[in-house]
Design a protein around this motif. Structure first.
Motif, PDB file in Angstrom:
ATOM      1  N   ILE A   1       0.847  -1.201   0.000  1.00  0.00           N
ATOM      2  CA  ILE A   1       0.000   0.000   0.000  1.00  0.00           C
ATOM      3  C   ILE A   1       0.883   1.252   0.000  1.00  0.00           C
ATOM      4  CG2 ILE A   1      -1.828   1.251   1.249  1.00  0.00           C
ATOM      5  CD1 ILE A   1      -2.738  -1.533   0.256  1.00  0.00           C
ATOM      6  N   ALA A   2       1.942   1.221   0.803  1.00  0.00           N
ATOM      7  CA  ALA A   2       2.827   2.391   0.895  1.00  0.00           C
ATOM      8  C   ALA A   2       3.438   2.730  -0.460  1.00  0.00           C
ATOM      9  CB  ALA A   2       3.920   2.112   1.916  1.00  0.00           C
ATOM     10  N   ASN A   3       3.629   1.715  -1.295  1.00  0.00           N
ATOM     11  CA  ASN A   3       4.248   1.951  -2.605  1.00  0.00           C
ATOM     12  C   ASN A   3       3.300   2.584  -3.622  1.00  0.00           C
ATOM     13  OD1 ASN A   3       6.663   0.939  -1.798  1.00  0.00           O
ATOM     14  ND2 ASN A   3       6.239  -1.157  -2.511  1.00  0.00           N
ATOM     15  N   LEU A   4       2.014   2.622  -3.303  1.00  0.00           N
ATOM     16  CA  LEU A   4       1.045   3.168  -4.270  1.00  0.00           C
ATOM     17  C   LEU A   4       1.058   4.685  -4.235  1.00  0.00           C
ATOM     18  CD1 LEU A   4      -2.034   0.917  -3.380  1.00  0.00           C
ATOM     19  CD2 LEU A   4      -0.590   0.698  -5.414  1.00  0.00           C
ATOM     20  N   LYS A   5       0.638   5.289  -5.358  1.00  0.00           N
ATOM     21  CA  LYS A   5       0.395   6.740  -5.315  1.00  0.00           C
ATOM     22  C   LYS A   5      -1.049   6.989  -5.752  1.00  0.00           C
ATOM     23  CE  LYS A   5       2.974   7.568  -9.689  1.00  0.00           C
ATOM     24  NZ  LYS A   5       2.111   6.985 -10.618  1.00  0.00           N
ATOM     25  N   PRO A   6      -1.598   8.190  -5.457  1.00  0.00           N
ATOM     26  CA  PRO A   6      -3.001   8.416  -5.834  1.00  0.00           C
ATOM     27  C   PRO A   6      -3.217   8.198  -7.332  1.00  0.00           C
ATOM     28  CG  PRO A   6      -2.210  10.191  -4.438  1.00  0.00           C
ATOM     29  CD  PRO A   6      -1.015   9.347  -4.771  1.00  0.00           C
ATOM     30  N   SER A   7      -4.401   7.746  -7.674  1.00  0.00           N
ATOM     31  CA  SER A   7      -4.722   7.408  -9.064  1.00  0.00           C
ATOM     32  C   SER A   7      -4.412   8.579 -10.000  1.00  0.00           C
ATOM     33  CB  SER A   7      -6.200   7.053  -9.159  1.00  0.00           C
ATOM     34  OG  SER A   7      -6.513   6.773 -10.496  1.00  0.00           O
ATOM     35  N   ALA A   8      -3.738   8.270 -11.119  1.00  0.00           N
ATOM     36  CA  ALA A   8      -3.295   9.312 -12.054  1.00  0.00           C
ATOM     37  C   ALA A   8      -4.456  10.129 -12.593  1.00  0.00           C
ATOM     38  CB  ALA A   8      -2.546   8.663 -13.220  1.00  0.00           C
ATOM     39  N   THR A   9      -5.610   9.482 -12.807  1.00  0.00           N
ATOM     40  CA  THR A   9      -6.746  10.203 -13.393  1.00  0.00           C
ATOM     41  C   THR A   9      -7.290  11.242 -12.413  1.00  0.00           C
ATOM     42  OG1 THR A   9      -8.157   8.412 -12.609  1.00  0.00           O
ATOM     43  CG2 THR A   9      -7.500   8.345 -14.917  1.00  0.00           C
ATOM     44  N   LEU A  10      -7.457  10.809 -11.165  1.00  0.00           N
ATOM     45  CA  LEU A  10      -8.017  11.736 -10.176  1.00  0.00           C
ATOM     46  C   LEU A  10      -7.000  12.820  -9.831  1.00  0.00           C
ATOM     47  CD1 LEU A  10      -9.759   8.908  -8.201  1.00  0.00           C
ATOM     48  CD2 LEU A  10     -10.907  10.652  -9.535  1.00  0.00           C
ATOM     49  N   ALA A  11      -5.709  12.457  -9.863  1.00  0.00           N
ATOM     50  CA  ALA A  11      -4.666  13.437  -9.571  1.00  0.00           C
ATOM     51  C   ALA A  11      -4.632  14.525 -10.644  1.00  0.00           C
ATOM     52  CB  ALA A  11      -3.311  12.737  -9.462  1.00  0.00           C
ATOM     53  N   ILE A  12      -4.771  14.132 -11.926  1.00  0.00           N
ATOM     54  CA  ILE A  12      -4.714  15.168 -12.981  1.00  0.00           C
ATOM     55  C   ILE A  12      -5.963  16.041 -12.896  1.00  0.00           C
ATOM     56  CG2 ILE A  12      -5.748  13.888 -14.937  1.00  0.00           C
ATOM     57  CD1 ILE A  12      -2.784  15.726 -15.870  1.00  0.00           C
ATOM     58  N   ASN A  13      -7.098  15.446 -12.521  1.00  0.00           N
ATOM     59  CA  ASN A  13      -8.336  16.230 -12.366  1.00  0.00           C
ATOM     60  C   ASN A  13      -8.121  17.334 -11.339  1.00  0.00           C
ATOM     61  OD1 ASN A  13     -11.076  16.813 -12.849  1.00  0.00           O
ATOM     62  ND2 ASN A  13     -11.710  15.607 -11.080  1.00  0.00           N
ATOM     63  N   GLU A  14      -7.479  16.975 -10.232  1.00  0.00           N
ATOM     64  CA  GLU A  14      -7.281  17.973  -9.176  1.00  0.00           C
ATOM     65  C   GLU A  14      -6.228  19.004  -9.565  1.00  0.00           C
ATOM     66  OE1 GLU A  14      -7.260  16.022  -5.307  1.00  0.00           O
ATOM     67  OE2 GLU A  14      -9.076  14.961  -5.926  1.00  0.00           O
ATOM     68  N   LYS A  15      -5.197  18.533 -10.280  1.00  0.00           N
ATOM     69  CA  LYS A  15      -4.159  19.466 -10.736  1.00  0.00           C
ATOM     70  C   LYS A  15      -4.775  20.504 -11.693  1.00  0.00           C
ATOM     71  CE  LYS A  15       0.219  19.634 -13.218  1.00  0.00           C
ATOM     72  NZ  LYS A  15       1.381  18.937 -13.742  1.00  0.00           N
ATOM     73  N   ILE A  16      -5.626  20.021 -12.601  1.00  0.00           N
ATOM     74  CA  ILE A  16      -6.244  20.923 -13.577  1.00  0.00           C
ATOM     75  C   ILE A  16      -7.139  21.939 -12.866  1.00  0.00           C
ATOM     76  CG2 ILE A  16      -7.953  21.013 -15.456  1.00  0.00           C
ATOM     77  CD1 ILE A  16      -6.698  18.248 -16.341  1.00  0.00           C
ATOM     78  N   LYS A  17      -7.914  21.450 -11.894  1.00  0.00           N
ATOM     79  CA  LYS A  17      -8.806  22.365 -11.151  1.00  0.00           C
ATOM     80  C   LYS A  17      -7.986  23.460 -10.469  1.00  0.00           C
ATOM     81  CE  LYS A  17     -13.030  19.922 -10.514  1.00  0.00           C
ATOM     82  NZ  LYS A  17     -13.289  18.538 -10.137  1.00  0.00           N
ATOM     83  N   GLN A  18      -6.835  23.078  -9.897  1.00  0.00           N
ATOM     84  CA  GLN A  18      -5.978  24.053  -9.226  1.00  0.00           C
ATOM     85  C   GLN A  18      -5.431  25.070 -10.230  1.00  0.00           C
ATOM     86  OE1 GLN A  18      -5.662  24.336  -5.831  1.00  0.00           O
ATOM     87  NE2 GLN A  18      -4.677  26.270  -6.408  1.00  0.00           N
ATOM     88  N   LEU A  19      -4.975  24.586 -11.387  1.00  0.00           N
ATOM     89  CA  LEU A  19      -4.428  25.499 -12.402  1.00  0.00           C
ATOM     90  C   LEU A  19      -5.493  26.497 -12.848  1.00  0.00           C
ATOM     91  CD1 LEU A  19      -2.325  22.964 -14.540  1.00  0.00           C
ATOM     92  CD2 LEU A  19      -1.412  24.876 -13.197  1.00  0.00           C
ATOM     93  N   LEU A  20      -6.713  25.985 -13.046  1.00  0.00           N
ATOM     94  CA  LEU A  20      -7.805  26.875 -13.481  1.00  0.00           C
ATOM     95  C   LEU A  20      -8.103  27.912 -12.397  1.00  0.00           C
ATOM     96  CD1 LEU A  20     -10.178  24.218 -15.136  1.00  0.00           C
ATOM     97  CD2 LEU A  20      -8.953  26.050 -16.333  1.00  0.00           C
ATOM     98  N   LYS A  21      -8.076  27.451 -11.139  1.00  0.00           N
ATOM     99  CA  LYS A  21      -8.327  28.356 -10.018  1.00  0.00           C
ATOM    100  C   LYS A  21      -7.264  29.458  -9.956  1.00  0.00           C
ATOM    101  CE  LYS A  21      -9.446  27.652  -5.265  1.00  0.00           C
ATOM    102  NZ  LYS A  21      -9.105  26.749  -4.197  1.00  0.00           N
ATOM    103  N   ASP A  22      -6.038  29.065 -10.324  1.00  0.00           N
ATOM    104  CA  ASP A  22      -4.935  30.037 -10.328  1.00  0.00           C
ATOM    105  C   ASP A  22      -4.984  30.951 -11.557  1.00  0.00           C
ATOM    106  OD1 ASP A  22      -4.121  28.755  -8.081  1.00  0.00           O
ATOM    107  OD2 ASP A  22      -2.489  27.641  -9.035  1.00  0.00           O
ATOM    108  N   GLY A  23      -6.038  30.799 -12.366  1.00  0.00           N
ATOM    109  CA  GLY A  23      -6.205  31.676 -13.513  1.00  0.00           C
ATOM    110  C   GLY A  23      -5.432  31.240 -14.752  1.00  0.00           C
ATOM    111  N   LYS A  24      -4.918  30.020 -14.777  1.00  0.00           N
ATOM    112  CA  LYS A  24      -4.160  29.544 -15.945  1.00  0.00           C
ATOM    113  C   LYS A  24      -5.129  29.036 -17.018  1.00  0.00           C
ATOM    114  CE  LYS A  24       0.183  29.515 -14.223  1.00  0.00           C
ATOM    115  NZ  LYS A  24       0.164  29.315 -12.794  1.00  0.00           N
ATOM    116  N   LYS A  25      -4.729  29.151 -18.262  1.00  0.00           N
ATOM    117  CA  LYS A  25      -5.522  28.583 -19.351  1.00  0.00           C
ATOM    118  C   LYS A  25      -5.110  27.120 -19.517  1.00  0.00           C
ATOM    119  CE  LYS A  25      -8.134  28.518 -23.083  1.00  0.00           C
ATOM    120  NZ  LYS A  25      -9.566  28.467 -22.988  1.00  0.00           N
TER     121      LYS A  25
END
Ligand code: PMP
Ligand code: GLU
Length: 411
Positions: free
Chosen positions: A9-33
């Motif tokens: 379990i320790a070797n796992l990282k959060p799912s790539a799909t959900l991680a990119i969703n959150e990264k994109i939301k943050q970028l949009l919030k920061d005003g990035k296109k």
């Protein structure tokens, strides 16, 4: 590393799909296109009638049976019979909070080894690791439509030896957007070697040209089916899935039921009543329209992106394309995708998240960055669909594609 966390379990990282969703939301919030070609979510609204049934049932507060509402299981049984020709009885169907959870429980129950074609959806391998089931990859090719050949499967089974095996198959495929053309041959190998298949049919209603095709029709006794409302019904966030178990696998079914009852108990009640409407009602008009739009937008991206620098297969279903970038100077597909998002704002997921070697310069592109509600309202069955509609109602997809084309010229 803390030793109070299990190593697998320790070797796992959060799912790539959900991680990119959150990264994109943050970028949009920061005003990035940002051009959100990273997360795979239906752009269309849930049909209004289904939403209104959910509303009408919001007061339903009692727990439902752990296997799920009988009326819903009956409706799914009929839905599967109509599409696959196979009679998965309601007693053999279990309702789950998304099909992802059903698959996880399947891994926990299963004592054996897992065969995955590369490409495979991001969560199959980590789920196998959580349950300590060993994964064996079959590397597929663009020429073979990104699906394993019967010979590759036979060789892989022989190399594993006499063990319990599940092959996971997903058509139309996330990430390649291809539809499997050799289900019959794969089924023959599975039958002959007595292995199980998990047919992940979450996108099968989103097959563009052919009908719904399920491998269960060729080997019903070996095939588990997972599905749900997330893709064809636009209800990813509702978290409603199902798992159908073949006749003759009663022990497997009972073990799944026990795990369900000891984990999520049963899926939330109002949603199960709404899902009855989704599976019983006639949503063919909605499906025809949403499929036509996805096919149109997918082909727009395909036609404009393919070049002597970008290899790509035409879209056949779901909402993904899997371009391969030639002459890339990057050391991994992840590094390449970082460069793409930094220079263009286009978010993609690297092929390495889908089972490919990191040096293979593949990426997954989800062409869903448009308002599906407005697009749907502006097409009617009589009118021919053309690229002008894509330009008008999917401008981010058009602009993001242009950015990718420009970027690829630097390769
Ligand atoms: N399989 C594939 C291939 C997927 O892309 C997804 C993404 N949601 C799932 C299964 C899981 O779907 P859900 O849990 O929403 O039913
Ligand atoms: N299936 C979607 C994707 O591949 C996201 C949802 C999920 O991973 O659970 O992007």
């Amino acid at each position: 590393m803390d030793d109070d966390i299990k190593k697998n379990i320790a070797n796992l990282k959060p799912s790539a799909t959900l991680a990119i969703n959150e990264k994109i939301k943050q970028l949009l919030k920061d005003g990035k296109k940002v051009f959100n070609f990273g997360f795979g979510q239906s752009p269309f609204p849930i049909p209004e009638k289904i939403v209104s049934v959910l509303r009408d049932n919001a007061h339903k507060k009692d727990y439902l049976p752990m296997q799920g509402l009988p009326e819903l299981r009956e409706a799914i049984s009929k839905y599967l019979l109509k599409r696959t020709g196979v009679d998965y009885k309601k007693e053999n169907i279990i309702i789950t909070p998304g099909s992802k959870e059903a698959m996880l429980l399947m891994h926990v129950v299963f004592n054996g080894e897992i065969i995955l074609p590369a490409p495979s959806w991001v969560s199959y391998e980590p789920q196998a690791e959580i349950a300590k089931n060993k994964v064996h990859w079959i590397e597929t090719t663009l020429d073979n439509n990104w699906f394993p050949t019967a010979k590759q499967l036979e060789d892989k089974i022989n190399s594993i030896g006499k063990k319990n095996i599940i092959l996971i198959l997903n058509s139309p495929n996330n990430p390649s957007g291809s539809v499997c053309n050799n289900l019959n041959q794969i089924a023959n190998v599975a039958k002959h070697n007595n292995i199980k298949i998990l047919s992940d049919e979450i996108y099968t209603d989103l097959t563009f040209d052919k009908n719904y095709e399920s491998i269960s029709k060729f080997c019903p006794e070996n095939t588990f089916i997972s599905g749900g409302l997330s893709k064809w019904c636009g209800a990813g966030g509702w978290r409603l899935g199902f798992f159908a178990v073949p006749n003759g696998q009663k022990d497997f079914l009972n073990a799944l039921k026990t795990l369900a009852s000891e984990s999520y108990s049963t899926v939330n009640s109002p949603l199960q009543f709404a899902a009855v409407e989704a599976y019983k009602g006639d949503y063919s008009d909605y499906l025809n329209k949403t499929r036509s739009i996805l096919k149109l937008v997918g082909n727009y991206v395909f036609n404009n992106l393919k070049s002597n620098k970008i290899l790509i297969n035409p879209p056949k279903g779901a909402f993904y394309l899997m371009p391969e970038f030639l002459n890339s100077k990057f050391s991994s597909s992840a590094e390449m995708c970082d460069d793409i998002i930094n220079k263009t704002g286009v978010a993609l997921l690297p092929g390495s998240d889908f089972g490919f070697k990191s040096k293979k310069m593949l990426a997954r592109l989800s062409y869903t960055d448009f308002d599906g509600d407005i697009f749907l309202k502006n097409i009617n069955s009589g009118k021919k669909l053309d690229d002008d509609l894509v330009k008008k109602y999917a401008p981010n997809v058009v602009e993001g594609t242009n950015k990718l084309v420009e970027w690829s010229k630097t390769l």
